[in-house]
Design a protein around this motif. Structure first.
Motif, PDB file in Angstrom:
ATOM      1  N   THR A   1      44.407   6.863  38.449  1.00  0.00           N
ATOM      2  CA  THR A   1      45.426   6.941  37.747  1.00  0.00           C
ATOM      3  C   THR A   1      46.133   8.470  36.967  1.00  0.00           C
ATOM      4  N   ALA A   2      45.186   9.122  36.736  1.00  0.00           N
ATOM      5  CA  ALA A   2      45.440  10.320  36.275  1.00  0.00           C
ATOM      6  C   ALA A   2      46.111  11.306  37.215  1.00  0.00           C
ATOM      7  N   GLU A   3      45.607  11.144  38.431  1.00  0.00           N
ATOM      8  CA  GLU A   3      46.306  11.790  39.744  1.00  0.00           C
ATOM      9  C   GLU A   3      47.621  11.248  39.836  1.00  0.00           C
ATOM     10  N   ALA A   4      48.022  10.156  39.954  1.00  0.00           N
ATOM     11  CA  ALA A   4      49.202   9.377  39.747  1.00  0.00           C
ATOM     12  C   ALA A   4      50.202   9.901  38.653  1.00  0.00           C
ATOM     13  N   TYR A   5      49.493  10.032  37.500  1.00  0.00           N
ATOM     14  CA  TYR A   5      50.609  10.675  36.301  1.00  0.00           C
ATOM     15  C   TYR A   5      51.002  12.165  36.621  1.00  0.00           C
ATOM     16  N   ARG A   6      49.709  12.837  37.035  1.00  0.00           N
ATOM     17  CA  ARG A   6      49.882  14.302  37.466  1.00  0.00           C
ATOM     18  C   ARG A   6      51.194  14.496  38.508  1.00  0.00           C
ATOM     19  N   GLY A   7      51.175  13.601  39.430  1.00  0.00           N
ATOM     20  CA  GLY A   7      52.434  13.747  40.420  1.00  0.00           C
ATOM     21  C   GLY A   7      53.554  13.592  39.854  1.00  0.00           C
ATOM     22  N   LYS A   8      53.860  13.183  38.693  1.00  0.00           N
ATOM     23  CA  LYS A   8      55.067  12.713  37.892  1.00  0.00           C
ATOM     24  C   LYS A   8      55.161  13.874  37.037  1.00  0.00           C
ATOM     25  N   ALA A   9      54.451  14.705  36.719  1.00  0.00           N
ATOM     26  CA  ALA A   9      54.583  15.627  35.832  1.00  0.00           C
ATOM     27  C   ALA A   9      55.491  17.050  36.594  1.00  0.00           C
ATOM     28  N   PRO A  10      55.964  17.971  35.743  1.00  0.00           N
ATOM     29  CA  PRO A  10      56.512  19.177  36.284  1.00  0.00           C
ATOM     30  C   PRO A  10      55.727  19.916  37.387  1.00  0.00           C
ATOM     31  N   ASP A  11      56.282  20.133  38.500  1.00  0.00           N
ATOM     32  CA  ASP A  11      55.496  20.954  39.622  1.00  0.00           C
ATOM     33  C   ASP A  11      55.837  22.114  39.175  1.00  0.00           C
TER      34      ASP A  11
ATOM     35  N   ARG B   1      59.065  14.789  31.547  1.00  0.00           N
ATOM     36  CA  ARG B   1      58.056  14.789  32.627  1.00  0.00           C
ATOM     37  C   ARG B   1      56.650  15.264  32.115  1.00  0.00           C
ATOM     38  N   ALA B   2      57.017  16.256  31.104  1.00  0.00           N
ATOM     39  CA  ALA B   2      55.566  16.965  30.467  1.00  0.00           C
ATOM     40  C   ALA B   2      54.691  15.742  29.969  1.00  0.00           C
ATOM     41  N   VAL B   3      55.193  14.543  29.314  1.00  0.00           N
ATOM     42  CA  VAL B   3      54.400  13.478  28.810  1.00  0.00           C
ATOM     43  C   VAL B   3      53.336  13.123  29.955  1.00  0.00           C
ATOM     44  N   TYR B   4      53.633  13.120  31.224  1.00  0.00           N
ATOM     45  CA  TYR B   4      52.356  12.618  32.167  1.00  0.00           C
ATOM     46  C   TYR B   4      51.431  13.771  32.282  1.00  0.00           C
ATOM     47  N   TRP B   5      51.334  14.778  31.753  1.00  0.00           N
ATOM     48  CA  TRP B   5      50.270  15.569  31.692  1.00  0.00           C
ATOM     49  C   TRP B   5      49.416  15.097  30.533  1.00  0.00           C
ATOM     50  N   LEU B   6      49.980  14.650  29.474  1.00  0.00           N
ATOM     51  CA  LEU B   6      49.200  14.041  28.251  1.00  0.00           C
ATOM     52  C   LEU B   6      48.747  12.504  28.872  1.00  0.00           C
ATOM     53  N   ALA B   7      49.471  11.817  29.482  1.00  0.00           N
ATOM     54  CA  ALA B   7      48.974  10.603  30.196  1.00  0.00           C
ATOM     55  C   ALA B   7      47.833  10.757  31.247  1.00  0.00           C
ATOM     56  N   ALA B   8      47.761  11.925  31.835  1.00  0.00           N
ATOM     57  CA  ALA B   8      46.838  12.098  33.073  1.00  0.00           C
ATOM     58  C   ALA B   8      45.620  12.344  32.434  1.00  0.00           C
ATOM     59  N   ASN B   9      45.700  13.390  31.092  1.00  0.00           N
ATOM     60  CA  ASN B   9      44.260  14.025  30.540  1.00  0.00           C
ATOM     61  C   ASN B   9      43.595  12.755  29.701  1.00  0.00           C
ATOM     62  N   THR B  10      44.574  11.853  29.364  1.00  0.00           N
ATOM     63  CA  THR B  10      43.955  10.547  28.602  1.00  0.00           C
ATOM     64  C   THR B  10      43.133   9.749  29.272  1.00  0.00           C
ATOM     65  N   ALA B  11      43.946   9.386  30.534  1.00  0.00           N
ATOM     66  CA  ALA B  11      43.380   8.496  31.604  1.00  0.00           C
ATOM     67  C   ALA B  11      42.028   9.059  32.233  1.00  0.00           C
ATOM     68  N   GLU B  12      41.906  10.288  32.467  1.00  0.00           N
ATOM     69  CA  GLU B  12      40.873  11.208  33.022  1.00  0.00           C
ATOM     70  C   GLU B  12      39.560  11.043  31.930  1.00  0.00           C
ATOM     71  N   ARG B  13      39.760  10.876  30.749  1.00  0.00           N
ATOM     72  CA  ARG B  13      38.811  10.814  29.705  1.00  0.00           C
ATOM     73  C   ARG B  13      38.235   9.469  29.716  1.00  0.00           C
TER      74      ARG B  13
END
Length: 461
Positions: free
Chosen positions: A422-432, A395-407
């Protein structure tokens, strides 16, 4: 006594500043004293108290200090904000004259294009003159010094005026298309400059180092300005609206083909615009690209032939043509486009590592190609289950995905809305927070395996 000391101290500071701002004209002691009074009041936005000294400086001491124009502009803008009726245009015209006065006395410290664009924006905002005269004022500013124009509002306003003039039959549609490309390019270039500055601060935070208070303020300023670029990038697309679709482009270029078929620049631009708007299924595109190849075989013709091969389903020929276009091309933007097309083919075939390498090559050629970051982010997200060795790490992979999308939204303002969502949606899947706490991972670094091969820092609780 305290007031006298404060005034004396202010006068000393102003005198030190003045030393570096003098021109050939001698500045009198009276000007320096008046200037210190003006700055002391203007700094705290007490513009009524500052006004007498401001008017005296404008009239008698125009070369006193750059501070006259820096604080004076704020004073006049405050007046303009409060003005109503006929007062608005009077103050607006006075502000324009004041900006011209600044360039007269401090040309080396006044960006010529930016200053002229600010004047054009004042004309537009206050409905002074016709749309044509406002448009001409913006064009003059860009012709004078486009490099120093960085306001997203001014960059967009010029384009909006062009569309309005086209609708009033005062500007050819071709001019609108040309200016659309120029406008989006300018917005992307200026936003990319800001993103580069912001990314350095984000990298510092990511490494675990705290930002200084000055850096934190800069970060906030960069983020605010990047949001403005996102807004005006989207506004540019919205203003273009249906004007930029195939239904308008194809008849426009069909009409001019016979007259311009020997004009290499016209053929090149027409083919490029049709390709950019995915109007590649038309007979006209086939005709244009063939003619272009006959007139001047080049990297661009190889790219267009690749597009045609791809449309026909001949992937091997398409890859060959795209590689030819890269080998022959000298224009970074065109090379980036070719790398992007190759990356898309690799991505669709499931070769994510190869695709990322090609997307990064595209970004190296054209740093504002934000769609590459969105593609990379999507590949990270779709690989989460394959590239983590535990539920948390997956699930931590989604943080990387979110940061990349945000850029993507930072370097390409027109993509900001989609990129941020898109970044917000990815962060929603990362660890809470609960998951981070239970795993005792706050502030730690997670290494991501398989083709990704990167690490991501877990947010602190």
């Amino acid at each position: 006594m305290k007031t006298k000391l404060t005034t004396l101290f202010a006068a000393i500071i102003v005198m030190m500043t003045v030393t570096s701002n003098l021109n050939a004209q001698q500045v009198s002691e009276e000007c320096i004293t008046t200037g210190s009074i003006f700055v002391e009041a203007a700094k705290v936005k007490n513009y009524e108290a500052a006004r007498p000294s401001f008017e005296k400086l404008r009239k008698e001491c125009p070369s006193w200090s750059l501070a006259l124009y820096q604080y004076g502009e704020r004073l006049l803008k405050a007046d303009l904000k409060k003005a109503t009726g006929a007062q608005e245009q009077t103050i607006a015209l006075d502000l324009i004259e004041f900006l011209k006065q600044r360039e007269q006395y401090f040309p080396a410290k006044t960006p010529a294009g930016g200053n002229a664009a600010d004047q054009a924006q004042i004309l537009f905002d206050n409905k002074i003159g016709t749309k044509k005269s406002q448009y001409d004022a913006f064009n003059a500013a860009f012709a004078k010094d486009a490099e120093s124009i960085s306001s997203p509002k001014s960059i967009y306003t010029r384009f909006k005026l062009a569309v309005d003039l086209y609708k009033e039959n005062l500007l050819p549609l071709q001019d609108v298309f040309d200016l659309y490309d120029e406008t989006q390019e300018k917005l992307n270039v200026e936003a990319t400059k800001l993103d580069s500055k912001l990314q350095k601060l984000l990298d510092k935070e990511e490494s675990g180092s705290a930002l200084t208070s000055k850096e934190a303020r800069r970060k906030k300023g960069y983020e605010t300005n990047l949001k403005a670029f996102a807004i005006f990038g989207s506004n540019t697309d919205a203003t273009m609206g249906v004007l930029g679709n195939c239904e308008n482009l194809i008849p426009l270029y069909e009409k001019g083909y016979d007259e311009n078929k020997s004009d290499i620049n016209w053929i090149r631009k027409a083919a490029g615009r049709l390709a950019g708007k995915d109007c590649t299924d038309s007979d006209l595109f086939q005709k244009l690209v063939t003619q272009l190849h006959n007139l001047e075989p080049s990297a661009k013709t190889a790219k267009y032939l690749g597009i045609l091969a791809e449309k026909k389903g001949d992937d091997a020929a398409a890859r060959d043509y795209y590689q030819q276009s890269i080998d022959l091309e000298t224009d970074p933007k065109e090379r980036a486009d070719a790398y992007y097309r190759l990356a898309e083919k690799a991505r669709r075939s499931g070769s994510y590592g190869k695709a990322r390498g090609l997307y990064n090559k595209a970004l190296a050629e054209s740093p504002s190609m934000g769609k590459c970051y969105l593609r990379i982010a999507a590949m990270y997200a779709s690989s989460a289950n394959d590239c983590g060795d535990s539920v948390f790490n997956k699930r931590a992979v989604y943080w990387l995905a979110a940061n990349t999308a945000e850029r993507a939204g930072r370097v390409s303002p027109s993509l900001a809305g989609n990129a941020n969502a898109t970044a917000e949606a990815y962060r929603g899947k990362a660890p809470d927070k609960a998951m981070i706490f239970n795993a005792n991972m706050g502030g730690k670094t997670v290494s991501i395996g398989c083709w990704i091969g990167l690490s991501i820092r877990v947010p602190n609780l």
